[in-house]
Motif scaffolding. Structure first.
Motif, mmCIF file in Angstrom:
data_model
loop_
_atom_site.group_PDB
_atom_site.id
_atom_site.type_symbol
_atom_site.label_atom_id
_atom_site.label_comp_id
_atom_site.label_asym_id
_atom_site.label_seq_id
_atom_site.Cartn_x
_atom_site.Cartn_y
_atom_site.Cartn_z
ATOM 1 N N ARG A 148 2.608 1.683 -3.450
ATOM 2 C CA ARG A 148 1.704 2.164 -4.503
ATOM 3 C C ARG A 148 1.445 3.662 -4.361
ATOM 4 O O ARG A 148 1.406 4.402 -5.349
ATOM 5 N N ALA A 149 1.271 4.100 -3.108
ATOM 6 C CA ALA A 149 1.062 5.532 -2.876
ATOM 7 C C ALA A 149 2.320 6.335 -3.214
ATOM 8 O O ALA A 149 2.243 7.440 -3.777
ATOM 9 N N THR B 228 2.827 6.474 -7.333
ATOM 10 C CA THR B 228 1.672 6.708 -8.207
ATOM 11 C C THR B 228 2.031 7.595 -9.400
ATOM 12 O O THR B 228 1.517 7.412 -10.510
ATOM 13 N N GLU C 151 -4.529 4.938 -7.390
ATOM 14 C CA GLU C 151 -3.469 4.406 -6.528
ATOM 15 C C GLU C 151 -3.541 2.895 -6.400
ATOM 16 O O GLU C 151 -2.519 2.206 -6.476
ATOM 17 N N GLU D 113 0.835 -1.208 0.000
ATOM 18 C CA GLU D 113 0.000 0.000 0.000
ATOM 19 C C GLU D 113 0.871 1.259 0.000
ATOM 20 O O GLU D 113 0.621 2.209 -0.740
#
Length: 904
Positions: free
Chosen positions: A567-568, A571, A579, A564
């Motif tokens: 990915r953030a 982006t 995202e 997580e």
């Protein structure tokens, strides 16, 4: 050994077709040649076939024990080669002369011996280590092949049993069928090499480092020197005269143990029925190339600093165990990381020592022309050269590049001297050597990888070299080649902090990558755009992680939460995507079970998880048996490991104080620090400030009351290194170390200097609780707590990294609820309060809640749950199998189906 197979499927005890219509006592067969052949095919190795066959005979005869003893080459001793019923650890170690015991009598007389009540027979000899006390009757028959005695086949029962003539005949017929297998096993195990040569053979393959039998051999040769030499078998064998080795082997009866370890190593290396052979055959002709800046394989090979390297070491070991074709590529650091010493003020001092290559299990890598491999990389400022070393890591190879060669400039000879040293120019030259040099080393050895796995961005230049090579080989331009190479690249990111990703300015990139980009026909701006989040920003530096993400088809983080965060973080590289649609998935890290599991726990698992459990440790069903372990047995095993940790910590504390010139009184008190009875909490990792080693010190008065509670005391063992340039990290370390001088904490806090794999092994195997309190979400995964799980310790951790997906409320303890705060001071204060509250209200009461037998039943219940629910999940075998199924096989073009929508 492998789980005994029962061959063709029949009901338990059912006789083969040849016996089904006749009285079994009158039949001439207890098993058929076809069955022997099937079992041999399933096992693939004589030792496994023997195990499979004795298991089948035990079922057919309805006896509790069936064992095969092989006649040793001296023809005066028998060695236990396979058994069902006796203790499995005796295989290869239980040795008897022909004039000893009933099995010896069979061999001596070369005829069957049947005894209804063994303790009445004059030749009966009880071998306590085998667990024979439970068995009353004995039937043994000779194993003869080609008219030559090969060994003895034995069955035993708990109840007194008079074996009939028909049963004796049946077992003799079984022995006749089995004898050729025994003969083959003995032929493979003849003394083709003297004792010393077999020991050297073991020492030169790092397989010994995760095989307890082999490790114990080197330890027993000279326990003191083994410890002083940092458990380096080559150094040990180098300094013991050949006559001394032979004398020591005679004194300790080591010959059969050496032969057993040597045979098992050879069977391991020769096995072709592995998980990898079944599931990843496409990788055999073109293996995975696994690039990593460091590899933590064993404390005697100092080419690692911490978690990233230990993960890489565990990865290659599990690849070996699974039979996965994989070659590791790294750098050989002549001075390693650094030796850590604390001065009288508790301040970290670094000491760099030169590694003696002759004392390492390395040999020059040989190229396709039969000559030692060297590589050369052109830069705008001259050439960088390196030689290549090859290490055997079980079935896998590890290539280490060494720039300390003639022809290099003095600064380049130092490139591989130290791990994580120097400035940006030093780092980019190291990474150029790892990536471009590593790929060229593979090519020089005739290795064409089907997959490039980049363990972090340090080796990203390897992809550029792979593209250049493919352009040359296939006559394609850069744009056409990128997708062909990228689909074969797997990229693993480990760093959730933007500042932790290597970045280089345009000048450094041009100096070092200029010749490479010329050969690919790229402009400087085009090359720079590959490493920029915003390709059009000419002021942006070149980021190695951006390069890895752009040039790989498959990218992963190392835990669900880290996925997580990643990915953030990235982006911007994928315009137009939400995202959650950023193509960075996750494969959570795991640890190599045989490396980190204490031998005492290994033996406990052998007894309760079933034969061959370690070969299936990535499967959840294997761990269910832990619930059947007697609470007292598990607790006693844990306490023995805890006592071992306490003794180790005391020894190290005294040695550290002696080196600082402390007083005799201080040395005496340090020799008594810690108590095996107190709740023992361990903390060992890199002393980066975000890991908050000092979080436990938030309320010193409350901490003092906990550690000094006479009824429920708590004690701490700390270890870890701060980066040489990390002054804040060093101050945190100093805070912890100074507690050893504080009268309120002196005997309850120990800081063990020079954290390495050996220190880590003692801690993860011996603590009651593993403390982990990083500032969420900055811990990408963490693996030290996973090692504790295997040994029955409980985690007390912030819900970050792997623990965020592992904690179920009953398999350890959580600090807080996973919530963070935008204000770092508030975040830390809240976590510190939660830590001490959890200790005070949950951990300490549960640990000291004992029943009438003195057992903490509630605590033991959590120990079993943590082993059962987490042992298989956070396991390097599971991790490598995930990489293979989800990354390697598709990257190599071996996926038989893929029905995902385009662009997913």
């Amino acid at each position: 050994m492998a789980q005994p197979s029962l061959g063709p499927q029949r009901n338990e005890g059912e006789l083969p077709a040849a016996m089904s219509t006749a009285d079994p006592t009158e039949s001439s067969y207890v098993l058929t040649l076809e069955e022997i052949g099937n079992l041999a095919a399933e096992g693939g190795k004589p030792a496994e076939t023997l195990t499979n066959v004795v298991a089948l005979i035990a079922k057919r005869f309805k006896t509790e024990v069936c064992s095969a003893y092989l006649l040793e080459p001296d023809r005066t001793n028998l060695i236990l080669a396979a058994t069902v019923g006796l203790r499995p650890q005796c295989v290869g170690t239980l040795r008897m002369a022909l004039n000893e015991g009933l099995a010896g009598l069979v061999a001596e007389q070369v005829q069957p011996v049947a005894v209804e009540q063994v303790n009445t027979h004059p030749r009966f000899k009880y071998f306590s280590e085998a667990g024979e006390e439970a068995y009353q009757s004995f039937l043994g028959v000779p194993l003869i092949d080609g008219g030559v005695l090969q060994g003895v086949l034995v069955v035993q029962t708990m109840d007194a049993r008079a074996f009939t003539d028909g049963e004796i005949k049946m077992l003799s017929e079984a022995a006749a069928q089995l004898a050729p297998v025994v003969s083959e096993a003995r032929t493979l195990d003849r003394f083709v090499a003297p004792l010393q040569e077999r020991l050297w053979s073991l020492a030169r393959n790092l397989w010994w480092s995760w095989d307890n039998d082999s490790t114990s051999l080197f330890h027993d040769l000279d326990p003191l020197r083994w410890r002083q030499l940092n458990h380096n078998p080559i150094s040990l064998l180098s300094e013991i005269p050949l006559a001394g080795v032979e004398r020591r082997a005679q004194e300790l009866v080591l010959h059969s143990r050496v032969n057993y370890a040597y045979r098992r190593k050879r069977e391991y290396l020769d096995a072709d029925r592995t998980w990898g052979a079944r599931h990843a055959g496409i990788l055999r002709p073109r293996p995975v190339a696994y690039f990593s800046l460091e590899f933590g394989l064993h404390e005697s090979l100092p080419v690692y600093s911490g978690g990233l390297g230990v993960l890489a070491g565990d990865h290659i070991k599990s690849a070996s165990d699974l039979g996965l074709p994989l070659v590791g590529i790294g750098l050989f650091y002549g001075q390693g990381y650094f030796r850590q010493r604390l001065d009288k003020n508790g301040w970290q001092q670094e000491e760099y020592l030169q590694t003696d290559v002759s004392q390492m299990p390395m040999e020059p890598a040989i190229g396709t022309k039969g000559e030692p491999v060297t590589v050369q990389i052109e830069t705008r400022s001259g050439s960088i050269r390196a030689k290549v070393w090859r290490l055997k890591v079980g079935r896998c190879s590890l290539l280490l590049l060494d720039s300390n060669v003639e022809g290099n400039a003095p600064e380049d000879r130092e490139l591989t001297s130290r791990l994580y040293g120097g400035d940006g120019r030093f780092r980019i030259r190291q990474e150029l050597l790892l990536g471009v040099g590593g790929f060229r080393a593979l090519k020089a050895m005739g290795i064409t990888p089907s997959v490039l796995h980049l363990n972090e961005g340090h080796s990203g230049f390897a992809v550029l070299e792979a593209i250049r090579s493919r352009m040359e080989e296939e006559g394609l331009d850069f744009n056409c080649t990128i997708p062909r190479v990228s689909r074969e690249v797997v990229f693993t990111t480990h760093t959730p902090v933007p500042a932790g990703h290597d970045r280089f300015d345009a000048g450094l990139i041009e100096e070092h990558l200029g010749p490479l980009r010329d050969s690919m026909g790229l402009s400087h701006d085009w090359l720079m755009s590959l490493g920029r989040e915003n390709p059009n920003n000419s002021n942006e530096c070149f980021c190695m992680t951006v390069l890895g993400l752009k040039l790989s088809r498959r990218a992963n983080a190392v835990s669900a939460l880290h996925g997580e965060v990643s990915r953030a973080m990235w982006t911007s590289l994928y315009p137009g995507r939400a995202e959650e649609a950023v193509p960075i998935r996750h494969i959570t890290n795991g640890v190599h079970v045989p490396t980190w599991l204490a031998p005492q726990m290994f033996r406990l698992y052998d007894r309760h998880l079933g034969t061959g459990w370690a070969e299936h440790s990535g499967e959840p069903e294997i761990w269910e048996g832990i619930e059947n372990v007697d609470d007292a047995e598990l607790w006693e095993t844990h306490l023995s490991l805890k006592t071992r940790l306490v003794e180790f910590a005391r020894l190290r504390a005294v040695e550290q104080a002696e080196r600082r010139g402390e007083t005799a009184k201080t040395l005496q008190s340090l020799g008594k620090v810690l108590s095996p009875d107190a709740l023992t909490i361990g903390f060992a990792r890199r002393f980066a400030t975000y890991k908050r080693a000092n979080l436990i010190l938030a309320d010193m008065e409350l901490l003092a009351s906990m550690v000094n509670d006479p009824k429920r005391p708590v004690q701490f063992v700390f270890a870890g290194k701060a980066h040489p340039h990390d002054e804040p990290g060093k101050r945190v370390l100093q805070q912890i170390a100074e507690l050893m001088r504080n009268p309120r904490f002196a005997d309850k806090f120990v800081f063990v200097e020079d954290y390495d794999i050996n220190v880590g092994r003692y801690l993860v195997q011996g603590v009651d609780v593993w403390l982990n309190n990083p500032r969420r979400p900055l811990e990408a995964s963490g693996t030290s707590g996973q090692k504790v799980v295997l040994n029955g310790g409980l985690n007390l951790s912030v819900l970050d990294g792997w623990w965020a997906e592992a904690y179920d409320g009953l398999n350890g303890f959580a600090i807080g609820t996973g919530r963070t705060h935008s204000n770092m001071d508030v975040h830390d204060t809240r976590d510190g309060e939660d830590l001490q509250r959890t200790l005070r209200e949950e951990v300490i009461p549960l640990y000291y809640q004992r029943d009438q037998d003195g057992l903490p039943r509630g605590w033991i219940k959590r120990m079993k749950r943590t082993i059962r629910t987490l042992g298989w999940r956070f396991n390097a075998d599971r991790m490598v199998m995930d990489y293979t199924r989800k990354c390697y096989i598709p990257a190599a073009g071996g996926a038989s189906s893929d029905m995902r929508a385009a662009g997913v």
